[in-house]
Design a protein around this motif. Structure first.
Motif, PDB file in Angstrom:
ATOM      1  N   ALA A 340       0.800  -1.223   0.000  1.00 23.86           N
ATOM      2  CA  ALA A 340       0.000   0.000   0.000  1.00 23.86           C
ATOM      3  C   ALA A 340       0.833   1.273   0.000  1.00 23.86           C
ATOM      4  CB  ALA A 340      -0.947   0.006   1.201  1.00 23.86           C
ATOM      5  N   TYR A 341       1.962   1.263   0.679  1.00 27.66           N
ATOM      6  CA  TYR A 341       2.716   2.512   0.800  1.00 27.66           C
ATOM      7  C   TYR A 341       2.990   3.144  -0.562  1.00 27.66           C
ATOM      8  CZ  TYR A 341       3.744   1.660   5.785  1.00 27.66           C
ATOM      9  OH  TYR A 341       3.665   1.465   7.141  1.00 27.66           O
ATOM     10  N   SER A 342       3.545   2.363  -1.490  1.00 23.06           N
ATOM     11  CA  SER A 342       3.888   2.921  -2.790  1.00 23.06           C
ATOM     12  C   SER A 342       2.666   3.117  -3.670  1.00 23.06           C
ATOM     13  CB  SER A 342       4.923   2.036  -3.490  1.00 23.06           C
ATOM     14  OG  SER A 342       4.406   0.733  -3.677  1.00 23.06           O
ATOM     15  N   VAL A 343       1.743   2.145  -3.654  1.00 21.33           N
ATOM     16  CA  VAL A 343       0.572   2.223  -4.533  1.00 21.33           C
ATOM     17  C   VAL A 343      -0.321   3.400  -4.148  1.00 21.33           C
ATOM     18  CG1 VAL A 343      -1.507   1.027  -5.304  1.00 21.33           C
ATOM     19  CG2 VAL A 343       0.623  -0.244  -5.009  1.00 21.33           C
ATOM     20  N   VAL A 344      -0.637   3.531  -2.868  1.00 28.02           N
ATOM     21  CA  VAL A 344      -1.513   4.621  -2.415  1.00 28.02           C
ATOM     22  C   VAL A 344      -0.840   5.967  -2.641  1.00 28.02           C
ATOM     23  CG1 VAL A 344      -2.622   5.660  -0.395  1.00 28.02           C
ATOM     24  CG2 VAL A 344      -2.761   3.189  -0.762  1.00 28.02           C
ATOM     25  N   THR A 345       0.461   6.048  -2.380  1.00 25.29           N
ATOM     26  CA  THR A 345       1.178   7.312  -2.584  1.00 25.29           C
ATOM     27  C   THR A 345       1.082   7.768  -4.028  1.00 25.29           C
ATOM     28  OG1 THR A 345       2.725   6.812  -0.792  1.00 25.29           O
ATOM     29  CG2 THR A 345       3.419   8.455  -2.405  1.00 25.29           C
ATOM     30  N   GLN A 346       1.275   6.839  -4.958  1.00 24.44           N
ATOM     31  CA  GLN A 346       1.185   7.211  -6.371  1.00 24.44           C
ATOM     32  C   GLN A 346      -0.239   7.569  -6.753  1.00 24.44           C
ATOM     33  OE1 GLN A 346       3.391   4.799  -9.187  1.00 24.44           O
ATOM     34  NE2 GLN A 346       1.793   5.052 -10.721  1.00 24.44           N
ATOM     35  N   ASP A 347      -1.228   6.841  -6.229  1.00 22.83           N
ATOM     36  CA  ASP A 347      -2.621   7.139  -6.552  1.00 22.83           C
ATOM     37  C   ASP A 347      -3.040   8.514  -6.026  1.00 22.83           C
ATOM     38  OD1 ASP A 347      -2.891   4.789  -7.859  1.00 22.83           O
ATOM     39  OD2 ASP A 347      -4.087   3.784  -6.336  1.00 22.83           O
ATOM     40  N   LEU A 348      -2.516   8.899  -4.874  1.00 27.09           N
ATOM     41  CA  LEU A 348      -2.892  10.186  -4.290  1.00 27.09           C
ATOM     42  C   LEU A 348      -2.153  11.350  -4.936  1.00 27.09           C
ATOM     43  CD1 LEU A 348      -2.975   9.363  -0.456  1.00 27.09           C
ATOM     44  CD2 LEU A 348      -4.934   9.805  -1.934  1.00 27.09           C
ATOM     45  N   PHE A 349      -0.862  11.205  -5.173  1.00 28.30           N
ATOM     46  CA  PHE A 349      -0.026  12.341  -5.553  1.00 28.30           C
ATOM     47  C   PHE A 349       0.561  12.252  -6.958  1.00 28.30           C
ATOM     48  CE2 PHE A 349       0.362  11.620  -0.930  1.00 28.30           C
ATOM     49  CZ  PHE A 349      -0.246  12.793  -0.487  1.00 28.30           C
ATOM     50  N   GLY A 350       0.370  11.111  -7.650  1.00 30.40           N
ATOM     51  CA  GLY A 350       0.881  10.965  -9.000  1.00 30.40           C
ATOM     52  C   GLY A 350       2.368  10.672  -9.034  1.00 30.40           C
ATOM     53  N   LYS A 351       2.951  10.706 -10.246  1.00 29.61           N
ATOM     54  CA  LYS A 351       4.353  10.330 -10.444  1.00 29.61           C
ATOM     55  C   LYS A 351       5.276  11.527 -10.634  1.00 29.61           C
ATOM     56  CE  LYS A 351       5.363   6.711 -12.842  1.00 29.61           C
ATOM     57  NZ  LYS A 351       5.541   5.736 -13.940  1.00 29.61           N
ATOM     58  N   ARG A 352       4.696  12.717 -10.633  1.00 31.62           N
ATOM     59  CA  ARG A 352       5.497  13.910 -10.945  1.00 31.62           C
ATOM     60  C   ARG A 352       6.709  14.041 -10.029  1.00 31.62           C
ATOM     61  NH1 ARG A 352       3.149  20.124 -11.074  1.00 31.62           N
ATOM     62  NH2 ARG A 352       5.085  21.147 -11.756  1.00 31.62           N
ATOM     63  N   ASP A 353       6.519  13.867  -8.731  1.00 26.73           N
ATOM     64  CA  ASP A 353       7.614  13.938  -7.765  1.00 26.73           C
ATOM     65  C   ASP A 353       7.469  12.800  -6.766  1.00 26.73           C
ATOM     66  OD1 ASP A 353       9.854  14.792  -6.475  1.00 26.73           O
ATOM     67  OD2 ASP A 353       8.978  16.604  -5.597  1.00 26.73           O
ATOM     68  N   PHE A 354       7.250  11.611  -7.314  1.00 26.95           N
ATOM     69  CA  PHE A 354       7.003  10.451  -6.464  1.00 26.95           C
ATOM     70  C   PHE A 354       8.161  10.200  -5.504  1.00 26.95           C
ATOM     71  CE2 PHE A 354       7.523   5.911  -5.607  1.00 26.95           C
ATOM     72  CZ  PHE A 354       6.275   5.598  -5.067  1.00 26.95           C
ATOM     73  N   ALA A 355       9.397  10.264  -5.983  1.00 32.54           N
ATOM     74  CA  ALA A 355      10.551   9.962  -5.138  1.00 32.54           C
ATOM     75  C   ALA A 355      10.652  10.933  -3.969  1.00 32.54           C
ATOM     76  CB  ALA A 355      11.833   9.992  -5.965  1.00 32.54           C
ATOM     77  N   GLY A 356      10.428  12.225  -4.244  1.00 35.19           N
ATOM     78  CA  GLY A 356      10.506  13.217  -3.178  1.00 35.19           C
ATOM     79  C   GLY A 356       9.454  13.013  -2.113  1.00 35.19           C
ATOM     80  N   ILE A 357       8.232  12.679  -2.542  1.00 35.72           N
ATOM     81  CA  ILE A 357       7.143  12.466  -1.593  1.00 35.72           C
ATOM     82  C   ILE A 357       7.334  11.150  -0.848  1.00 35.72           C
ATOM     83  CG2 ILE A 357       4.644  12.157  -1.372  1.00 35.72           C
ATOM     84  CD1 ILE A 357       4.403  13.867  -3.968  1.00 35.72           C
ATOM     85  N   TYR A 358       7.732  10.121  -1.571  1.00 34.35           N
ATOM     86  CA  TYR A 358       7.868   8.804  -0.956  1.00 34.35           C
ATOM     87  C   TYR A 358       9.018   8.772   0.046  1.00 34.35           C
ATOM     88  CZ  TYR A 358       7.654   3.733  -0.575  1.00 34.35           C
ATOM     89  OH  TYR A 358       7.512   2.452  -0.082  1.00 34.35           O
ATOM     90  N   SER A 359      10.082   9.524  -0.202  1.00 36.63           N
ATOM     91  CA  SER A 359      11.183   9.565   0.756  1.00 36.63           C
ATOM     92  C   SER A 359      10.732  10.164   2.079  1.00 36.63           C
ATOM     93  CB  SER A 359      12.360  10.361   0.182  1.00 36.63           C
ATOM     94  OG  SER A 359      12.008  11.719  -0.031  1.00 36.63           O
ATOM     95  N   THR A 360       9.833  11.154   2.021  1.00 38.67           N
ATOM     96  CA  THR A 360       9.281  11.721   3.251  1.00 38.67           C
ATOM     97  C   THR A 360       8.492  10.673   4.020  1.00 38.67           C
ATOM     98  OG1 THR A 360       9.120  13.911   2.212  1.00 38.67           O
ATOM     99  CG2 THR A 360       7.788  13.529   4.193  1.00 38.67           C
ATOM    100  N   LEU A 361       7.674   9.911   3.302  1.00 42.56           N
ATOM    101  CA  LEU A 361       6.891   8.862   3.948  1.00 42.56           C
ATOM    102  C   LEU A 361       7.788   7.766   4.512  1.00 42.56           C
ATOM    103  CD1 LEU A 361       3.983   8.525   1.381  1.00 42.56           C
ATOM    104  CD2 LEU A 361       3.798   9.394   3.709  1.00 42.56           C
TER     105      LEU A 361
END
Length: 416
Positions: A340-361
């Motif tokens: 869920a961590y990666s899938v939900v993150t991409q569904d909510l915020f898209g791929k534009r800055d996925f790495a930056g957002i996911y690193s925070t999570l």
């Protein structure tokens, strides 16, 4: 006609990307499984041998998590400077050496130092290393590849928990640490040395699936990290990750001790730990499919609900049948952190800055993982039982369900 007739044979040709997925499976088995999932086998024997509380021993997982969080901030730079293969190979050499030092550690403070080193290596090999390799090698079926790799920790646990339990019973925990270090060395070093390749171009290949269509549009859709930090969705999503990561560590590291406290034999408790890891292995594949089929919101609610029910059943775990049921379904909740961590993150915020957002999570999830085990051990030290902790964690899953629904409701109202 000749070209069209040969095309199907080209499509069916085995792709080296699946070797990379297999490498991920091996690394998750002999790194994540041993370092994280099986640490619960050592809680009671080490605490009793060193004459310390379980909460003090459980701080070893805090040091692993903190080191992993720190390493995640710099590991991508190391990959770019030295290559992924070289960094993973170095970690594959250092990790067994460090883990073997547990066998001669004279006190808990040395355990903490060793745990810090293993945390750095765990991040470089598995947490970021495997994900980066799969991202480089797969344009299609990336979810399946991640599931195959991550299942290594669950499948490994089915065999490693009873194996470690038998070793501790017959050899003691110190020799067990040494044996596990040797096993790590003979698997990780050849695997990273001979099988890892940074990217398909190193072998004159394209990623599995070829170049994606419409890739530019997908890469530029969604929020930046700065925009995400201003969104209520991120601030609802972060506590979910903290709570789930904390709960996963509590379950994996304290179920064996809890079962023996209830009067079960150590060998039986080890079998329950194996059942949980088997449930986790199945849960990863099943929940990955469910996320694809019914969408992130429904799948997340289903996974968290299973987690909450299983944790609630822990209260009644003195009944053997109830403990079996709880262990059988809890993997569908534990798999939330994998899928869920990666899938939900991409569904909510898209791929534009996925790495930056996911690193925070990742940092917040690591924080949860660092705090969860010592907190539940502290509850045990204070109350003499884990039961209050299990009920509290079960109720927190209800809070998580509310937060998940709130996130997607906000997205539907303000973004879609």
């Amino acid at each position: 006609m000749a070209q069209s007739s040969t095309q199907p044979r080209t499509e069916r040709k085995f792709h080296y990307a699946w070797i990379i997925a297999l490498v991920g499976f091996i690394i998750y088995w002999f790194v994540i499984c041993i370092v994280s999932n099986c640490v619960g086998m050592f809680v009671k024997p080490v605490s009793e041998a060193l004459g310390i509380s379980r909460s003090r021993f459980s701080l070893t997982t805090t040091f692993v998590s903190v080191a992993s969080m720190l390493m995640s901030l710099v590991v991508s730079r190391l990959y770019r400077r030295f290559t992924i293969k070289r960094v993973m190979l170095a970690a594959g050499v250092i990790l067994p050496l460090a883990y073997g030092c547990y066998s001669i550690a004279p006190n808990i403070y040395v355990f903490y130092i060793i745990s810090f080193i293993t945390g750095f290596c765990t991040c470089a090999l598995a947490s970021v290393g495997v994900s980066t390799l799969i991202s480089n090698w797969f344009n299609e079926k990336r979810g399946l590849a991640i599931a195959i790799a991550a299942t290594g920790s669950g499948i490994g646990g089915i065999f490693m928990n009873p194996f470690i339990g038998s070793l501790i019973t017959n050899l003691g925990f110190r020799r067990t640490y040494f044996v596990l270090a040797v096993i790590m060395a003979v698997t990780l070093i050849p695997c990273t040395l001979f099988l890892v390749r940074d990217r398909p171009s190193d072998m004159g290949l394209e990623p599995y699936g070829g170049a994606p269509e419409g890739g530019a549009d997908l890469q530029h859709s969604g929020m930046t990290a700065a925009e995400a930090r201003k969104s209520p969705m991120l601030w609802m999503w972060m506590p979910v990750c903290v709570i789930v990561s904390a709960t996963c560590n509590c379950v994996m590291q304290h179920t064996v001790a809890y079962a023996t406290d209830l009067g079960y034999e150590y060998s039986f408790a080890a079998g329950i730990a194996s059942l949980i890891t088997a449930s986790l292995a199945v849960g990863k594949i099943v929940m990955g499919t469910v996320f694809d089929k019914v969408g992130s919101r429904r799948a997340a609610v289903l996974s968290l609900s299973a987690f909450g029910v299983a944790l609630g059943l822990y209260w009644f775990a003195d009944h053997m049948a109830v403990l079996y049921v709880a262990a059988s379904i809890i993997g569908f909740g534990l798999s939330f952190s994998t899928v869920a961590y990666s899938v939900v993150t991409q569904d909510l915020f898209g791929k534009r800055d996925f790495a930056g957002i996911y690193s925070t999570l990742t940092i917040f999830a690591g924080l949860g993982g660092a705090l969860g085990s010592p907190l539940i051990a502290g509850v045990y030290d204070l109350m003499g039982s884990y039961r209050l902790a299990w009920v509290t964690l079960s109720l927190l899953m209800v809070v998580n369900v509310l937060l998940i629904n709130g996130m997607f409701a906000y997205k539907k109202k303000h973004i879609e």
